[in-house]
Structures are given as structure tokens and as C-alpha cells.
Design an enzyme around this catalytic site. Structure first.
Site, PDB file in Angstrom:
ATOM      1  N   GLY A 126       0.558  -1.175  -0.016  1.00  0.00           N
ATOM      2  CA  GLY A 126       0.311   0.006  -0.235  1.00  0.00           C
ATOM      3  C   GLY A 126       1.086   1.458   0.036  1.00  0.00           C
ATOM      4  N   GLN A 145       1.240   3.069   2.342  1.00  0.00           N
ATOM      5  CA  GLN A 145       2.300   3.654   3.129  1.00  0.00           C
ATOM      6  C   GLN A 145       3.110   2.649   3.944  1.00  0.00           C
ATOM      7  OE1 GLN A 145       3.335   6.349   4.571  1.00  0.00           O
ATOM      8  NE2 GLN A 145       2.546   7.925   3.169  1.00  0.00           N
ATOM      9  N   SER A 146       3.377   1.365   2.883  1.00  0.00           N
ATOM     10  CA  SER A 146       4.492   0.195   2.609  1.00  0.00           C
ATOM     11  C   SER A 146       5.749   0.653   3.726  1.00  0.00           C
ATOM     12  CB  SER A 146       4.097  -0.429   1.607  1.00  0.00           C
ATOM     13  OG  SER A 146       5.127  -1.958   1.540  1.00  0.00           O
ATOM     14  N   ASN A 147       5.626   0.135   4.924  1.00  0.00           N
ATOM     15  CA  ASN A 147       6.675  -0.296   5.769  1.00  0.00           C
ATOM     16  C   ASN A 147       7.342  -1.637   5.563  1.00  0.00           C
ATOM     17  OD1 ASN A 147       5.612   1.838   7.945  1.00  0.00           O
ATOM     18  ND2 ASN A 147       3.612  -0.755   8.221  1.00  0.00           N
ATOM     19  N   CYS A 183       8.150  -2.441   1.798  1.00  0.00           N
ATOM     20  CA  CYS A 183       7.978  -1.170   0.434  1.00  0.00           C
ATOM     21  C   CYS A 183       9.794  -0.378   1.030  1.00  0.00           C
ATOM     22  CB  CYS A 183       7.550  -0.438  -0.490  1.00  0.00           C
ATOM     23  SG  CYS A 183       6.382  -1.620  -0.546  1.00  0.00           S
TER      24      CYS A 183
END
Ligand SMILES: *Cc1c(COP(=O)(O)O)cnc(C)c1O
Length: 322
Positions: free
Chosen positions: A69, A71-73, A75
Site C-alpha cells: 500500500g 504507506q507500506s513499511n 516497501c
């Protein structure tokens, strides 16, 4: 030996939370600080990526391709480690590119990742497409699944469990946010291999318990196989609570806000709006309901995610100044 690239700052601290314990009237609470794994604001994905990226490099990969998503941590940690290892990084993100660029997505661009925008529905298709294009262009891409939750990534949390045991803080429960299942699978397998007498309870972020139990058991069993261990985990022995799904994935509600403010104001500790805020809200509710014995010792396994605190709408919702 299974290849691993040492990237995280380990061991992460294991600390008592005495003021939160008093605020909630017991049981005794502890925290494992995997928000402090050291790479780009930390988080649980760094431990998994130590193994996954070793596999990628052994295969000659030059480009990491992964998904999440906005706000992917996961990624963000992948992008940072790609930069550190001199690899390219392509992130397939579901969300609005025009969105206020703060938190994780801002960091992704600082690390030089290429962002490919898509919708939640089209995400898997776009991931395959981005991979294929990179392959045809000779970029030697390597695909990392959502949350780096494959049997290789799970090994990061088997090791993490051994690290916890070596810290010699005896607890009865480990509470952890669980979503793509890899973290819980590693802890559950680590606990089983160590014959640990405590319990690992996953607070589901976005899946029905029955689904998550099956996935945790599958990943743990496959990871055991990679380790040459003959143990298997079955869904029935995986503990998951799905009472705290709230408004859905990445929707921060009152319970998460309360948990974030309580951890911050009693312990000076930061949680995140999507994962640890929800898992902590679940733990707080279970404490209030008397789920734990007063003599129990409970460890909250912090999995990171704090950059999302600064992203909208979370920051505005959490701000309590004038
Ligand atoms: C990804 C993530 C989780 C969930 O871990 P899984 O291995 O996907 O279950 C929990 N907390 C944070 C902060 C995360 O980024």
C-alpha cells in the site's frame, strides 16, 4: 548454512514498560523493539529481508521488485536496503500518486525507488507486469512477495525468536501484529523449535482468524522444511485474534488512537497507525477484559511502522494541539 546478509542492528532492545503496566493495572508488560532494527526507521521487514536479499543476490539479481500500500513499511525497508546494496528497486504501490507525499512514500523516493501506481484490485497484475518489463529490459529483477512473507523471509523471525530467548527475559505471552503472516510464522516456529512454554498470539490486522491461522501454519511448516527440521505446524495450534479489524486495513479508529496516545504518554514509545496501533489496542482490550492472569508477563513485539505517523490522514487525527 542458509545465506543471510547482516543488515539490521541486532539484537534489538527488550525493555520493561513499567508505566504502561501501572496505567493498565497489570499484567507486567515488556516490549521487543523491532522498531529499532536500524535501517531507515526500522521495522520487522528488515529481519526478513536479510534472508530474502541474500537469496536475490545469490541468484544474480540487480533489481528488487515488490508491492504494498502507499504507506507500506515493507516497501520503504526494501527501497532502503536496495540503495544500501547498490541494487535498483521498483515498488508497485496501491493508492493515489497525488496524495500528500509524507511518511513512507516520501522515504521511498529518497532511496531512489521507482514507483509504479496501481489500485488494490489491479495490484497483483501490475506486479507481474512490472516484473516482466524489468526482465525484458535486462534489469535482472527479483520478485519479493507482499511483506516479504515467504518461507525464506520467515527465517528472519525464527532467528528473532532465538535472539529473544538469549535475552533471558521470561514471559508468558508474545503479542504481535499479524497481517501477511510471516512474522508470526517465524515466531511460532521459533517457539516450537525451542520448546518454549509461552504462547505467541497474533492480533490480526486485516484477515479473518481462520485464514491467517492457515497461512501462518503453512509458512511456518515450509520454513521448517528449509531448515531441515521435520516439525510441522497446524492451523489449530496457531493463536490469532481477529476482534480488532476495526474499519479495515489502514483505517485508524478510536482504539488505535487511544493505544498510540497511551504508549506515547506513559512510555515515550511510538506505535504506528496501521499495525502496532491496532495490535496494541487489542492487547489493551484483552488486559481490560481480564484475558491475562495478573501474574502473567506479556511481551508486546513492536514491529515498527512509525513513519506512517506523519502521513495523512493519521497525523491530523493524532494531533492534539490547537
Ligand atoms: C508488515 C508489518 C506487520 C505485519 O507483519 P507480517 O509479517 O506481514 O504479518 C506488522 N507491523 C508492521 C509495522 C509492519 O510493517
Amino acid at each position: 548454512m542458509i545465506p543471510r546478509i547482516l543488515l539490521a542492528h541486532l539484537p534489538t532492545p527488550l525493555e520493561a514498560m513499567p508505566r504502561l503496566t501501572v496505567a493498565l493495572g497489570g499484567p507486567r508488560l515488556f516490549v521487543k523493539r523491532d522498531d529499532q532494527t536500524g535501517v531507515a526507521f526500522g521495522g520487522n521487514k528488515t529481519r526478513k529481508l536479510e534472508y530474502v536479499l541474500a537469496e536475490a543476490q545469490a541468484g544474480g539479481a540487480r533489481t528488487l521488485v515488490t508491492v504494498g500500500g502507499i504507506q507500506s513499511n515493507h516497501c520503504r525497508q526494501t527501497a532502503a536496503l536496495a540503495a544500501r546494496l547498490g541494487m535498483r528497486c521498483i515498488l508497485v504501490l496501491s493508492g493515489e500518486p497525488a496524495y500528500n507525499p509524507n511518511g513512507n512514500v516520501l522515504l521511498d523516493t529518497l532511496f531512489g525507488a521507482k514507483l509504479v501506481w496501481t489500485t488494490r484490485e489491479e495490484r497483483d497484475k501490475m506486479l507481474t507486469y512490472a516484473f516482466d518489463v524489468a526482465w525484458e529490459e535486462g534489469d535482472r529483477p527479483f520478485l519479493i512477495p507482499l511483506g516479504a512473507s515467504n518461507p525464506t523471509g520467515v527465517l528472519g523471525y525464527v532467528t528473532a525468536f532465538q535472539e529473544f530467548v538469549a535475552q533471558q527475559v521470561d514471559v508468558d505471552w508474545i503479542i504481535v501484529a499479524s497481517s501477511s503472516a510471516g512474522t508470526q510464522a517465524g515466531l511460532a516456529l521459533g517457539a516450537k523449535l525451542a520448546n518454549w512454554r509461552g504462547k505467541v498470539l497474533g492480533i490480526s490486522i486485516d484477515h479473518p482468524a481462520a485464514e491467517l491461522q492457515v497461512e501462518v501454519a503453512r509458512l511456518a511448516s515450509e520454513a521448517a522444511d528449509r531448515l531441515g527440521e521435520s516439525v510441522k505446524l497446524v492451523a489449530a495450534e496457531v493463536l490469532v485474534n481477529d476482534d480488532y479489524l476495526g474499519g479495515g486495513y489502514a483505517v485508524m479508529g478510536e482504539p488505535e488512537i487511544e493505544a498510540i496516545k497511551l504508549f506515547a504518554s506513559t512510555e515515550g514509545l511510538l506505535l504506528d497507525p496501521v499495525y502496532t496501533g491496532r495490535a496494541a489496542a487489542g492487547m489493551i482490550d484483552l488486559i481490560r477484559k481480564g484475558f491475562f492472569k495478573p501474574t502473567d508477563r506479556v511481551l508486546f513485539w513492536h514491529t515498527g511502522g512509525t513513519p506512517a505517523l506523519f502521513a495523512e490522514p493519521y497525523a491530523r487525527m493524532l494531533y492534539s494541539g490547537d
